[in-house]
Design a protein around this motif. Sequence first.
Motif, PDB file in Angstrom:
ATOM      1  N   GLY A  42      -8.718   3.338  -1.066  1.00  0.00           N
ATOM      2  CA  GLY A  42      -8.723   1.891  -0.934  1.00  0.00           C
ATOM      3  C   GLY A  42      -7.669   1.085  -1.787  1.00  0.00           C
ATOM      4  O   GLY A  42      -7.670   1.532  -2.629  1.00  0.00           O
ATOM      5  N   LYS A  43      -7.059   0.353  -1.094  1.00  0.00           N
ATOM      6  CA  LYS A  43      -6.028  -0.705  -2.053  1.00  0.00           C
ATOM      7  C   LYS A  43      -5.758  -1.953  -1.238  1.00  0.00           C
ATOM      8  O   LYS A  43      -5.585  -2.013  -0.147  1.00  0.00           O
ATOM      9  CB  LYS A  43      -4.670   0.107  -2.190  1.00  0.00           C
ATOM     10  N   GLY A  44      -6.313  -2.875  -1.876  1.00  0.00           N
ATOM     11  CA  GLY A  44      -5.971  -4.385  -1.370  1.00  0.00           C
ATOM     12  C   GLY A  44      -7.006  -4.554  -0.072  1.00  0.00           C
ATOM     13  O   GLY A  44      -8.208  -4.391  -0.305  1.00  0.00           O
ATOM     14  N   ALA A  45      -6.384  -4.764   0.973  1.00  0.00           N
ATOM     15  CA  ALA A  45      -7.088  -5.244   1.964  1.00  0.00           C
ATOM     16  C   ALA A  45      -7.141  -3.693   2.921  1.00  0.00           C
ATOM     17  O   ALA A  45      -7.826  -4.080   4.147  1.00  0.00           O
ATOM     18  CB  ALA A  45      -6.381  -6.080   3.071  1.00  0.00           C
ATOM     19  N   TYR A  46      -6.650  -2.704   2.723  1.00  0.00           N
ATOM     20  CA  TYR A  46      -6.766  -1.547   3.353  1.00  0.00           C
ATOM     21  C   TYR A  46      -7.546  -0.287   2.826  1.00  0.00           C
ATOM     22  O   TYR A  46      -7.788  -0.065   1.402  1.00  0.00           O
ATOM     23  CB  TYR A  46      -5.047  -1.132   3.314  1.00  0.00           C
ATOM     24  N   GLY A  68     -11.022  -7.573  -2.622  1.00  0.00           N
ATOM     25  CA  GLY A  68      -9.995  -6.259  -2.237  1.00  0.00           C
ATOM     26  C   GLY A  68     -10.455  -5.166  -3.065  1.00  0.00           C
ATOM     27  O   GLY A  68     -11.135  -4.942  -4.001  1.00  0.00           O
ATOM     28  N   HIS A  69      -9.816  -4.079  -2.553  1.00  0.00           N
ATOM     29  CA  HIS A  69      -9.976  -2.648  -3.054  1.00  0.00           C
ATOM     30  C   HIS A  69      -9.202  -2.421  -4.280  1.00  0.00           C
ATOM     31  O   HIS A  69      -7.860  -2.784  -4.265  1.00  0.00           O
ATOM     32  CB  HIS A  69      -9.597  -1.740  -1.977  1.00  0.00           C
ATOM     33  N   GLY A  70      -9.655  -1.538  -5.081  1.00  0.00           N
ATOM     34  CA  GLY A  70      -8.624  -1.035  -6.209  1.00  0.00           C
ATOM     35  C   GLY A  70      -8.266  -2.224  -7.185  1.00  0.00           C
ATOM     36  O   GLY A  70      -7.190  -2.192  -7.933  1.00  0.00           O
TER      37      GLY A  70
END
Length: 457
Positions: A42-46, A68-70
Amino acid sequence: MTNFNPTLTTDEILTKDAHLIQSFANLDALKQDSARTAIVRGKGAYVYDSEGNELIDGIGGLWCVNVGHGRQEIIDAVTAQLQQLDYYSTFYNFTHPAAAMLSEKIASLAPGHLNSVYFSNSGSVANDTAVRMLHHYNNRLGRPKKKKILSRIGAYHGSTHLAMAMTTPLYSEGWDTAAEGLVHHLKCPNAYREAGDMTEAEFLDFLLDDLREAIESLGAENIACFVAEPVMGAGGVIVPPEGYHKRMADICAQNEIKFVADEVVTAFGRLGHMFASEDVFGTQPDIINTAKGLTSGYQPLAATIVSDEIYDVISRPGGMFLHGMTYSGHPAAAAAGLANIGIMESEGLPQQVQTTGKVFENSLRALEDMDIVGEVRGSHFMMGIEFVKDKETKEVFSDEHQVGLRIAQAAQKRGLIARPLGNIAILSPTLILTEEEIARIGVILRESIAEVTREVR
């Protein structure tokens, strides 16, 4: 030694996953590998699945990942805490800096006189804790019969044995719940399904009368509390009529019934404020329960935040606080909570949500022009879309159509994770979405709904 392997193939993951029991799942369907998606990064909104597909995390994992992620700040804070103190309990006379600092921070953010914090590891346990505290509170006041709980049809307060008893019966079909007869379910404040021809004001009066009738029937002397989500989450994202929470809380106060706000989902920015009870709904609860956004899901942590008046009673001489969890206030979880709140404050995330959340809300409401969209409801980054067979009569699709699931599957093919709930799709994304990402979500949902509409018409 068996170590975590981040390079497993999809087949390898799903083979091993055969030993995992997933939550709220059709376990029979999950025996088929094709029914499962393995999220690996995961990273940010994804998030990214094991096949390399990039997906907008439209459900925040599960109402989580507010920042958010990460986020390296949280990762570093947890790592530093583990290097300093990996674990110690907050039992008996022991504490540690991370739990002490986080409890002080939460008390400073919570509305009014909510200044004492009990940590657990899930929203379910936070809600159980509130009830246990209030039962003990009434025992100490010499009111041993004042134990009943008022909840609502459509509520979701968790899946531990007691929390499930407070949850709408829909989630316990075929399962037992604790304390038969302890919980009374009030009417659901779902205007779309329950108000009929009533105006909003008339519907509010109808709901208030239901509360008064329950108090009269059960006896105020037997009722400990009313537990309510500011916006119902897993019950279909239900926003009550204007003034509902304030008026319900007033009636409870008149009858010495404690008002417990289940802010497991709504706290920490999802509705544009750190806490929604006072800032959004104008209420001062006696207890607020929170989890999810407290650490953005980076660590399992929940908090039961109680009023000075309640704490003063349960901390009187002559008794023990006989409630505790091994991982209450875990150092790494508390460090994650502090770092998470630090990000929200430094970036002004709740204030940002007051703008972007409305953009998101309006983008989804634009879908109401579609043939099978009966209602889009919710607030800011907490939204639900209800699908109907007939918009005039509000007739629902039969279960065999699986409309919510099919739309979620169509959306996932296009790069968006949405949560199906019968004839409803739920969206609770990370709070860092840009307006471009919000627009993309709107396009994906429109295309996905159109595809399923063609199939079911």
